[in-house]
Structures are given as structure tokens and as C-alpha cells.
Write an enzyme that holds these catalytic residues in place. Structure first.
Site, mmCIF file in Angstrom:
data_model
loop_
_atom_site.group_PDB
_atom_site.id
_atom_site.type_symbol
_atom_site.label_atom_id
_atom_site.label_comp_id
_atom_site.label_asym_id
_atom_site.label_seq_id
_atom_site.Cartn_x
_atom_site.Cartn_y
_atom_site.Cartn_z
ATOM 1 N N ALA A 98 53.472 19.498 53.927
ATOM 2 C CA ALA A 98 54.021 18.870 52.708
ATOM 3 C C ALA A 98 53.416 17.495 52.469
ATOM 4 O O ALA A 98 53.108 16.764 53.406
ATOM 5 C CB ALA A 98 55.535 18.734 52.851
ATOM 6 N N GLY A 99 53.221 17.161 51.207
ATOM 7 C CA GLY A 99 52.850 15.792 50.811
ATOM 8 C C GLY A 99 51.432 15.399 51.161
ATOM 9 O O GLY A 99 51.129 14.212 51.272
ATOM 10 N N SER A 104 51.987 22.141 48.338
ATOM 11 C CA SER A 104 53.227 22.706 48.897
ATOM 12 C C SER A 104 54.358 22.623 47.863
ATOM 13 O O SER A 104 55.137 23.567 47.712
ATOM 14 C CB SER A 104 53.611 22.025 50.206
ATOM 15 O OG SER A 104 54.236 20.815 49.957
ATOM 16 N N ASP A 147 48.176 22.317 39.234
ATOM 17 C CA ASP A 147 48.544 22.854 40.555
ATOM 18 C C ASP A 147 49.401 24.113 40.426
ATOM 19 O O ASP A 147 49.134 25.130 41.074
ATOM 20 C CB ASP A 147 49.295 21.784 41.371
ATOM 21 C CG ASP A 147 48.417 20.572 41.674
ATOM 22 O OD1 ASP A 147 47.268 20.534 41.198
ATOM 23 O OD2 ASP A 147 48.886 19.672 42.393
HETATM 24 C C1 MEV Z 1 47.483 16.468 42.281
HETATM 25 O O1 MEV Z 1 47.339 17.597 43.116
HETATM 26 C C2 MEV Z 1 46.436 16.492 41.209
HETATM 27 C C3 MEV Z 1 46.474 15.336 40.227
HETATM 28 O O2 MEV Z 1 45.344 15.498 39.369
HETATM 29 C C4 MEV Z 1 47.735 15.319 39.406
HETATM 30 C C5 MEV Z 1 47.847 16.466 38.405
HETATM 31 O O3 MEV Z 1 46.853 17.100 38.041
HETATM 32 O O4 MEV Z 1 48.980 16.734 37.965
HETATM 33 C C6 MEV Z 1 46.326 13.997 40.938
#
Ligand code: MEV
Length: 318
Positions: A98-99, A104, A147
Site C-alpha cells: 500500500a501507498g 493498491s 489508475d
Molecule cells: C498516481 O498513480 C498517478 C498520478 O498521475 C495521479 C493521477 O493520475 O491521478 C500522480
């Protein structure tokens, strides 16, 4: 009644942060999953069990742990849309750390949205993806949606905030090496940091967005030709832009130097500030991960997961 669904994590190959500002990103689902089982309860409570924490509260009570907010949001949305559902119990098992930028949270949102939809026999990937993005917005308002889209549809995709997603055809399996700094990050905070950079340096940021767009076009060509050397070079170049945005740090820079000495090219994957880096190996990704491990990096190989979201309810997928 119960319904189980699982969704893969994701890795961003190119375009993180820029995608929030309208540039396309290239990202893929990876072969590590979150599995969620939802059950209907005959009392008006929401119960969540996960490695992040457990909770049990009434329908009108807010969830205390902010990390469980997206799941709580999905549960409450389900009970208010389904009068026959008194309460819900949601069990979450994750193979994704996570994180650290491997999706995740998005995979949890997608698998939870699917397992809850499945309780009423519904399975519509577009609706599930959109519910998952709404849930993710409870902890990260300005998500680009990239994501959750990768975790829902699987495979390698290019994604734009306005244009949506398109599959990137792959010649054979694409294996990548991930190294985890072990430092967790807040995507929301890092995205805000980049927004401040964009506000303060509009011309520089505009020109970086144009360069990132051009890089992404060249990467699509490399992927079509399976030109891994150029893919590695493009990662090195993308990393210079991410450093300029201020989302790298000494730990990540050091990891990139080690990874570049063994792999064709490496860069941060995801929000940065901690989390993971990604690399294109010179040979088998497992060998590169072992060599990186000998140099002190917590590394593992991943493959692109082509399946995306899976559920145990019979369905005809759109
Ligand atoms: C985070 O996994 C990806 C970013 O580009 C944020 C997003 O696309 O929502 C940093």
C-alpha cells in the site's frame, strides 16, 4: 449472499502527473491483485476487514480511518441504492504493497465496486470503473482516473483525461522490474505540489507537457517495434522531467542510479516522493531483480496482467 471480485494493481510507464494536466499516460495492469468479498448482513452495519485496518459502524456513522473512506463510500452508496440490503461486510486481501504507487488503492476501489455490484447481479465494467473513480475521489479529489481504468480493463493502455483509454498492442510479454523504496507517499500531496509548480512556472510546465507528449508518441512506436533499448532511454528521459517537477528525492535518485547501472533505463512510477521505481531490464526481469537485490534494492519482476477485473458472478462483459 456473497460476491468476490479481484482487480490487478498498476504501474505507470510514462506520463504520471502530466496526465492530471491533460497529457496522455501509458500504464499497465500488473500481475498482483486485490481480492474483495462482499456479503450482505441482516443488521444495518458496515464492517470492513483489511490489512490497512478493520472497522464496524452504523450506516449514519462516518468511518474513522481515512484509508477506509473509499470502501465505506462504496458500501453506503450500495445500501442507499438497494433498500433490500440492510448492511454489508467487506473483506479485502491484497498482494499489492500500500501507498507505494502500485495501485493498491485503485485496485481496492475497483474490486470493491465490482463485488458490491455483483451482489445485485450487475456487471458493467464502465459503470464499475466510474464508481471506483468516484470512491477514489474521497481521498484524492483530483485523480485523473488513469489508475482505476488500468485496474479495471487490464493490459497496457494509453489514457487521457479527456480522450479516455485505448489499448496499446503488445508484442509478446512485457516484463518490468519494480524496486520499492519502502517509503509510503500521499498521492494527493504530491499532485498538489506539481500543481503549485505548474502555477508558478506556467511556461516551463507547458513546455514540459509538450515534451512529455512527444516522448509518449515515440514510446508508442518503441512498443510497436518491441524496441526495448529505446524504451529504456525514454524512461531515463522521463525521469529528468519528474526530477524537474520536484517529486524525486535523494533516496529515489540513488535507487535510479543503481537501477540504471543494471537495466536499460529506470524512472519513478506513480506519484513519487517515495514509493517505487520501474525499469526495463537488459535480459530476463527476474535476473535483473536478483542483481538489484544484491545491491540492496527491494526489487521484483512484474508482467502486464491482461485480464483486468474478474468476478465470480456469471456475466456477459461489455
Ligand atoms: C498516481 O498513480 C498517478 C498520478 O498521475 C495521479 C493521477 O493520475 O491521478 C500522480
Amino acid at each position: 449472499m456473497t460476491c468476490t471480485a479481484s482487480a490487478p494493481g498498476k504501474a505507470i510507464l510514462f506520463g504520471e502527473h502530466f496526465v492530471v494536466h491533460g497529457v496522455r499516460a501509458i500504464l499497465g495492469a500488473i500481475n498482483r491483485r486485490v481480492v474483495v468479498t462482499s456479503s450482505i448482513m441482516d443488521e444495518p452495519v458496515i464492517c470492513i476487514r483489511s490489512s490497512l485496518g478493520n472497522c464496524r459502524h452504523g450506516m449514519d456513522e462516518p468511518v474513522r480511518d481515512p484509508r477506509l473512506r473509499p470502501v465505506d463510500y462504496l458500501a453506503k452508496r450500495t445500501t442507499s441504492a438497494s433498500p433490500h440490503v440492510e448492511g454489508l461486510c467487506i473483506d479485502i486481501h491484497s498482494e499489492i504493497p500500500a501507498g507505494v504507487g502500485l495501485g493498491s488503492s485503485s485496485a481496492t476501489c475497483v474490486a470493491t465496486a465490482a463485488s458490491l455490484s455483483g451482489l445485485s447481479g450487475m456487471y458493467n465494467k464502465d459503470a464499475i470503473c466510474s464508481m471506483a473513480i468516484d470512491a477514489e475521489r474521497t481521498i484524492f479529489e483530483d485523480t485523473s482516473g488513469a489508475d482505476c481504468t488500468a485496474c479495471t480493463y487490464g493490459g497496457l493502455i494509453q489514457y487521457g483525461r479527456d480522450s479516455g483509454f485505448e489499448r496499446v498492442p503488445l508484442r509478446g510479454d512485457l516484463e518490468l522490474v519494480i524496486s520499492d523504496s519502502g517509503v509510503t507517499h500521499s498521492t494527493d500531496t504530491l499532485v498538489r505540489r506539481v500543481a503549485v509548480f505548474a502555477d508558478e512556472h506556467p511556461d516551463a510546465f507547458g513546455s514540459m507537457c509538450r515534451r512529455e507528449s512527444a516522448l509518449i508518441n515515440s514510446v508508442l512506436q518503441c512498443l510497436r517495434e518491441n524496441d526495448l533499448d529505446s524504451l529504456g532511454d525514454a524512461m531515463r528521459e522521463n525521469q529528468t522531467y519528474l526530477c524537474r517537477l520536484g517529486i524525486s528525492n535523494d533516496t529515489l535518485d540513488e535507487m535510479i542510479t543503481i537501477s540504471d547501472s543494471i537495466c536499460r533505463g529506470s524512472k519513478i512510477t506513480g506519484a513519487g516522493g517515495g514509493g517505487c521505481i520501474i525499469a526495463v531490464a537488459r535480459g530476463p526481469a527476474n535476473d535483473a531483480a536478483r542483481l538489484l537485490g544484491e545491491k540492496g534494492l527491494d526489487s521484483f519482476a512484474v508482467r502486464i496482467d491482461r485480464a483486468g477485473l474478474k468476478t465470480d458472478i456469471p456475466h456477459i462483459s461489455p
